[in-house]
Motif scaffolding. Structure first.
Motif, PDB file in Angstrom:
ATOM      1  N   TYR A 214      49.575  32.160  37.564  1.00  0.00           N
ATOM      2  CA  TYR A 214      50.873  31.584  38.126  1.00  0.00           C
ATOM      3  C   TYR A 214      51.092  33.072  39.178  1.00  0.00           C
ATOM      4  CZ  TYR A 214      52.806  28.486  34.122  1.00  0.00           C
ATOM      5  OH  TYR A 214      53.331  27.673  33.899  1.00  0.00           O
ATOM      6  N   CYS A 215      50.330  34.715  38.996  1.00  0.00           N
ATOM      7  CA  CYS A 215      49.927  34.920  39.966  1.00  0.00           C
ATOM      8  C   CYS A 215      49.532  35.218  41.613  1.00  0.00           C
ATOM      9  CB  CYS A 215      49.055  36.011  39.374  1.00  0.00           C
ATOM     10  SG  CYS A 215      46.976  36.287  39.467  1.00  0.00           S
ATOM     11  N   SER A 216      48.773  33.660  41.043  1.00  0.00           N
ATOM     12  CA  SER A 216      48.850  33.619  42.954  1.00  0.00           C
ATOM     13  C   SER A 216      49.388  32.230  43.276  1.00  0.00           C
ATOM     14  CB  SER A 216      47.402  32.953  42.528  1.00  0.00           C
ATOM     15  OG  SER A 216      46.191  33.212  42.480  1.00  0.00           O
ATOM     16  N   ASN A 217      49.830  31.544  41.989  1.00  0.00           N
ATOM     17  CA  ASN A 217      51.127  30.236  42.839  1.00  0.00           C
ATOM     18  C   ASN A 217      52.642  30.759  42.771  1.00  0.00           C
ATOM     19  OD1 ASN A 217      49.606  27.957  42.273  1.00  0.00           O
ATOM     20  ND2 ASN A 217      49.445  28.201  40.781  1.00  0.00           N
ATOM     21  N   TYR A 218      53.130  32.156  42.772  1.00  0.00           N
ATOM     22  CA  TYR A 218      53.934  32.545  42.591  1.00  0.00           C
ATOM     23  C   TYR A 218      54.171  34.068  43.096  1.00  0.00           C
ATOM     24  CZ  TYR A 218      55.885  28.555  40.174  1.00  0.00           C
ATOM     25  OH  TYR A 218      55.863  26.992  40.118  1.00  0.00           O
ATOM     26  N   HIS A 219      53.143  34.183  43.727  1.00  0.00           N
ATOM     27  CA  HIS A 219      53.014  35.320  44.860  1.00  0.00           C
ATOM     28  C   HIS A 219      53.960  36.545  45.646  1.00  0.00           C
ATOM     29  CE1 HIS A 219      51.272  34.072  48.825  1.00  0.00           C
ATOM     30  NE2 HIS A 219      51.387  33.429  48.086  1.00  0.00           N
ATOM     31  N   VAL A 220      54.695  35.250  46.539  1.00  0.00           N
ATOM     32  CA  VAL A 220      55.550  36.075  47.585  1.00  0.00           C
ATOM     33  C   VAL A 220      56.463  36.328  46.548  1.00  0.00           C
ATOM     34  CG1 VAL A 220      57.522  35.039  49.131  1.00  0.00           C
ATOM     35  CG2 VAL A 220      54.695  34.533  48.747  1.00  0.00           C
ATOM     36  N   LEU A 221      57.205  35.332  45.607  1.00  0.00           N
ATOM     37  CA  LEU A 221      58.528  35.988  44.353  1.00  0.00           C
ATOM     38  C   LEU A 221      58.492  36.704  43.273  1.00  0.00           C
ATOM     39  CD1 LEU A 221      59.331  32.379  42.810  1.00  0.00           C
ATOM     40  CD2 LEU A 221      60.459  33.607  45.335  1.00  0.00           C
ATOM     41  N   GLU A 222      56.835  37.258  42.983  1.00  0.00           N
ATOM     42  CA  GLU A 222      56.745  38.583  43.474  1.00  0.00           C
ATOM     43  C   GLU A 222      57.302  39.947  43.760  1.00  0.00           C
ATOM     44  OE1 GLU A 222      54.619  41.046  39.408  1.00  0.00           O
ATOM     45  OE2 GLU A 222      55.810  39.068  39.525  1.00  0.00           O
ATOM     46  N   THR A 223      56.489  39.677  44.687  1.00  0.00           N
ATOM     47  CA  THR A 223      56.793  40.971  46.123  1.00  0.00           C
ATOM     48  C   THR A 223      57.969  40.798  46.671  1.00  0.00           C
ATOM     49  OG1 THR A 223      54.475  40.179  46.889  1.00  0.00           O
ATOM     50  CG2 THR A 223      55.914  41.644  48.467  1.00  0.00           C
ATOM     51  N   ILE A 224      58.461  39.663  46.733  1.00  0.00           N
ATOM     52  CA  ILE A 224      60.272  40.206  46.946  1.00  0.00           C
ATOM     53  C   ILE A 224      60.745  40.640  45.595  1.00  0.00           C
ATOM     54  CG2 ILE A 224      62.092  38.611  46.757  1.00  0.00           C
ATOM     55  CD1 ILE A 224      61.057  37.032  48.858  1.00  0.00           C
ATOM     56  N   ALA A 225      60.463  40.688  44.297  1.00  0.00           N
ATOM     57  CA  ALA A 225      60.704  41.019  43.212  1.00  0.00           C
ATOM     58  C   ALA A 225      60.470  42.202  42.966  1.00  0.00           C
ATOM     59  CB  ALA A 225      60.605  40.681  41.830  1.00  0.00           C
ATOM     60  N   ARG A 226      59.333  42.935  42.998  1.00  0.00           N
ATOM     61  CA  ARG A 226      58.941  44.232  43.125  1.00  0.00           C
ATOM     62  C   ARG A 226      59.067  44.699  44.679  1.00  0.00           C
ATOM     63  NH1 ARG A 226      55.340  45.530  39.024  1.00  0.00           N
ATOM     64  NH2 ARG A 226      54.528  43.471  37.743  1.00  0.00           N
ATOM     65  N   TYR A 227      58.696  44.416  45.794  1.00  0.00           N
ATOM     66  CA  TYR A 227      59.774  44.768  47.208  1.00  0.00           C
ATOM     67  C   TYR A 227      58.419  46.391  47.102  1.00  0.00           C
ATOM     68  CZ  TYR A 227      61.542  44.576  51.707  1.00  0.00           C
ATOM     69  OH  TYR A 227      61.509  44.097  52.984  1.00  0.00           O
ATOM     70  N   ASP A 228      57.263  46.139  46.868  1.00  0.00           N
ATOM     71  CA  ASP A 228      56.298  47.396  46.655  1.00  0.00           C
ATOM     72  C   ASP A 228      55.366  47.396  48.235  1.00  0.00           C
ATOM     73  OD1 ASP A 228      54.927  45.079  46.351  1.00  0.00           O
ATOM     74  OD2 ASP A 228      54.355  45.589  44.608  1.00  0.00           O
ATOM     75  N   ASN A 229      55.664  46.966  48.959  1.00  0.00           N
ATOM     76  CA  ASN A 229      55.031  46.606  50.233  1.00  0.00           C
ATOM     77  C   ASN A 229      53.980  47.215  49.924  1.00  0.00           C
ATOM     78  OD1 ASN A 229      57.347  47.146  52.053  1.00  0.00           O
ATOM     79  ND2 ASN A 229      56.993  49.250  51.472  1.00  0.00           N
ATOM     80  N   PRO A 230      52.563  45.421  49.223  1.00  0.00           N
ATOM     81  CA  PRO A 230      51.498  45.272  48.892  1.00  0.00           C
ATOM     82  C   PRO A 230      50.662  44.735  50.022  1.00  0.00           C
ATOM     83  CG  PRO A 230      52.540  43.590  48.263  1.00  0.00           C
ATOM     84  CD  PRO A 230      53.755  44.628  48.904  1.00  0.00           C
ATOM     85  N   PRO A 231      49.300  45.179  50.081  1.00  0.00           N
ATOM     86  CA  PRO A 231      48.543  45.317  51.093  1.00  0.00           C
ATOM     87  C   PRO A 231      48.125  43.242  50.909  1.00  0.00           C
ATOM     88  CG  PRO A 231      47.341  46.691  49.302  1.00  0.00           C
ATOM     89  CD  PRO A 231      48.341  46.937  49.462  1.00  0.00           C
ATOM     90  N   LEU A 232      48.145  42.611  51.729  1.00  0.00           N
ATOM     91  CA  LEU A 232      47.965  41.144  51.216  1.00  0.00           C
ATOM     92  C   LEU A 232      47.161  40.325  51.777  1.00  0.00           C
ATOM     93  CD1 LEU A 232      51.817  39.935  52.603  1.00  0.00           C
ATOM     94  CD2 LEU A 232      50.387  40.651  49.676  1.00  0.00           C
ATOM     95  N   SER A 233      46.096  39.326  51.552  1.00  0.00           N
ATOM     96  CA  SER A 233      44.630  39.238  52.452  1.00  0.00           C
ATOM     97  C   SER A 233      44.619  37.477  52.555  1.00  0.00           C
ATOM     98  CB  SER A 233      43.489  39.203  50.976  1.00  0.00           C
ATOM     99  OG  SER A 233      43.914  39.005  49.489  1.00  0.00           O
ATOM    100  N   GLY A 234      43.917  37.748  52.890  1.00  0.00           N
ATOM    101  CA  GLY A 234      43.699  35.771  53.197  1.00  0.00           C
ATOM    102  C   GLY A 234      44.944  34.992  54.298  1.00  0.00           C
ATOM    103  N   LYS A 235      44.958  34.340  54.311  1.00  0.00           N
ATOM    104  CA  LYS A 235      45.606  33.027  54.948  1.00  0.00           C
ATOM    105  C   LYS A 235      46.605  32.951  54.855  1.00  0.00           C
ATOM    106  CE  LYS A 235      46.479  28.582  57.781  1.00  0.00           C
ATOM    107  NZ  LYS A 235      45.777  27.008  57.669  1.00  0.00           N
ATOM    108  N   THR A 236      46.997  32.898  53.474  1.00  0.00           N
ATOM    109  CA  THR A 236      48.445  32.802  52.738  1.00  0.00           C
ATOM    110  C   THR A 236      48.792  33.840  51.825  1.00  0.00           C
ATOM    111  OG1 THR A 236      46.878  32.364  50.214  1.00  0.00           O
ATOM    112  CG2 THR A 236      47.705  30.452  51.699  1.00  0.00           C
ATOM    113  N   GLY A 237      48.053  35.046  52.444  1.00  0.00           N
ATOM    114  CA  GLY A 237      48.711  36.526  52.329  1.00  0.00           C
ATOM    115  C   GLY A 237      48.843  36.495  50.886  1.00  0.00           C
ATOM    116  N   LEU A 238      48.018  36.348  49.702  1.00  0.00           N
ATOM    117  CA  LEU A 238      47.993  37.106  48.632  1.00  0.00           C
ATOM    118  C   LEU A 238      48.255  38.032  48.027  1.00  0.00           C
ATOM    119  CD1 LEU A 238      45.199  34.734  46.909  1.00  0.00           C
ATOM    120  CD2 LEU A 238      47.527  34.554  46.406  1.00  0.00           C
ATOM    121  N   ARG A 239      48.688  38.880  47.262  1.00  0.00           N
ATOM    122  CA  ARG A 239      48.929  40.553  46.849  1.00  0.00           C
ATOM    123  C   ARG A 239      47.881  40.736  45.601  1.00  0.00           C
ATOM    124  NH1 ARG A 239      53.675  43.207  45.070  1.00  0.00           N
ATOM    125  NH2 ARG A 239      53.133  43.441  43.736  1.00  0.00           N
TER     126      ARG A 239
END
Length: 333
Positions: free
Chosen positions: A216-241
């Motif tokens: 789930y952490c990979s499939n909903y990573h965008v919602l996780e970042t919006i929820a936390r809004y913690d400006n994490p470093p992202l990686s790869g084409k899909t921007g995984l946290r």
């Protein structure tokens, strides 16, 4: 939300079966410890149960912090101006919208900017003491639920679409979630269930763990970042946290059975119900063997339409449906 493993269409089957086995006495504690979007927990809350909700993902915690943790009255009328905010170039726009140069196409530029504007304003309101925690989680949960409707994805956030689809073209509007009445004493956690199970207790435990290797952490990573809004470093084409401790042991065939049995062993609940389907990592016979070690066992089943992402993206499946099992355990002692 079009959510992996959502029990939205199975709610009647689950509710009817759980109350058939445990009896219809709502003045009890019902624990939903793989809560997801809160479909099951909010159903039992509305029926008068004291609900304990938990999920490892923070966006899920936000949704359930409102759906399970909040009760009416909850006045947010002064915050309807959020839909009138002008967009800003925040984290969502810079990292998930093509116009920023990120190369990612999860949202239109306009919707990404609008999402940023609302998210930043919620943080400002909370830090300034202009809204309390109940209002903050109400509005943040509503933002997560709303923005998902405008995502330019097939179903999950494992990848974005090259061209903007029709539903993602619409102008973003924040829609408020319902406020569900219930009894006092509901609790919401954001923890690993195998740690939490040692500290909670009640009457009915409902378990809906991941069935396969899809994290789930990979499939909903965008919602996780919006929820936390913690400006994490992202990686790869899909921007995984970075997944960190959010990777679930239930998504591995090497560990799934062991962590499930650990929960059953330490659960201080008389009635335990486990949702699992016929294509899960743990074979049916192994689940039955494990559960029978701890008390009286029974199983119910129903046909269930396959999750949309499977039919759209994973053509090797021959069937359009799966069998959903509800394993029932009346625990000894």
């Amino acid at each position: 939300m079009n959510y992996i493993g959502s029990k939205h269409t199975l709610t009647d089957f689950l509710t009817r079966t759980i109350e058939l086995v445990s009896g219809d006495a709502p003045d009890r504690t019902f624990a939903d410890l793989f809560a997801g979007t809160g479909v099951v927990g909010k159903t039992f809350k509305a029926k008068g149960y004291r609900v304990i909700s938990n999920d490892l993902q923070y966006y899920s915690y936000v949704l359930n912090r409102h759906l399970i943790g909040n009760r009416p009255p909850l006045d947010v009328s002064r915050f309807f101006y959020l839909n009138e905010l002008s967009g800003v170039d925040g984290f969502v726009y810079r990292h998930y919208c093509a116009g920023s140069g990120s190369g990612r196409n999860y949202f239109t530029d306009g919707n990404g900017r609008r999402c940023d504007a609302v998210r930043l304003e919620l943080e400002r309101l909370r830090n300034a003491g202009e809204i309390n925690d109940a209002q903050y989680f109400y509005l943040l949960a509503s933002l997560i639920q709303s923005i998902d409707k405008y995502a330019n994805t097939a179903s999950v956030y494992g990848a974005f679409l090259k061209h903007i689809k029709k539903s993602a073209e619409r102008d973003f509007q924040l829609e408020l979630l319902p406020v569900i009445d219930g009894v006092d004493g509901c609790e919401v956690y954001n923890e690993d269930i195998n740690a939490l199970i040692r500290r909670v207790e009640g009457d009915i435990l409902y378990l809906d763990p991941p069935y396969n290797a899809r994290q789930y952490c990979s499939n909903y990573h965008v919602l996780e970042t919006i929820a936390r809004y913690d400006n994490p470093p992202l990686s790869g084409k899909t921007g995984l946290r970075a997944a960190g401790e959010q990777r679930s042991a239930y998504c591995s065939s090497r560990t799934a059975a062991d962590v499930l049995e650990d929960v059953l062993r330490h659960a201080r609940f008389q009635y335990i119900f486990l949702s699992y389907n016929n294509e899960g990592l743990i074979p049916l016979e192994e689940i039955q063997t494990i559960m029978r070690r701890y008390g009286a066992y029974e199983m119910f089943s129903t046909d269930y339409r396959r999750f949309k992402a499977d039919t759209d993206e994973n053509r090797r499946h021959r069937s359009s449906s799966t069998i959903e099992y509800l394993h029932c355990l009346i625990k000894d002692g």
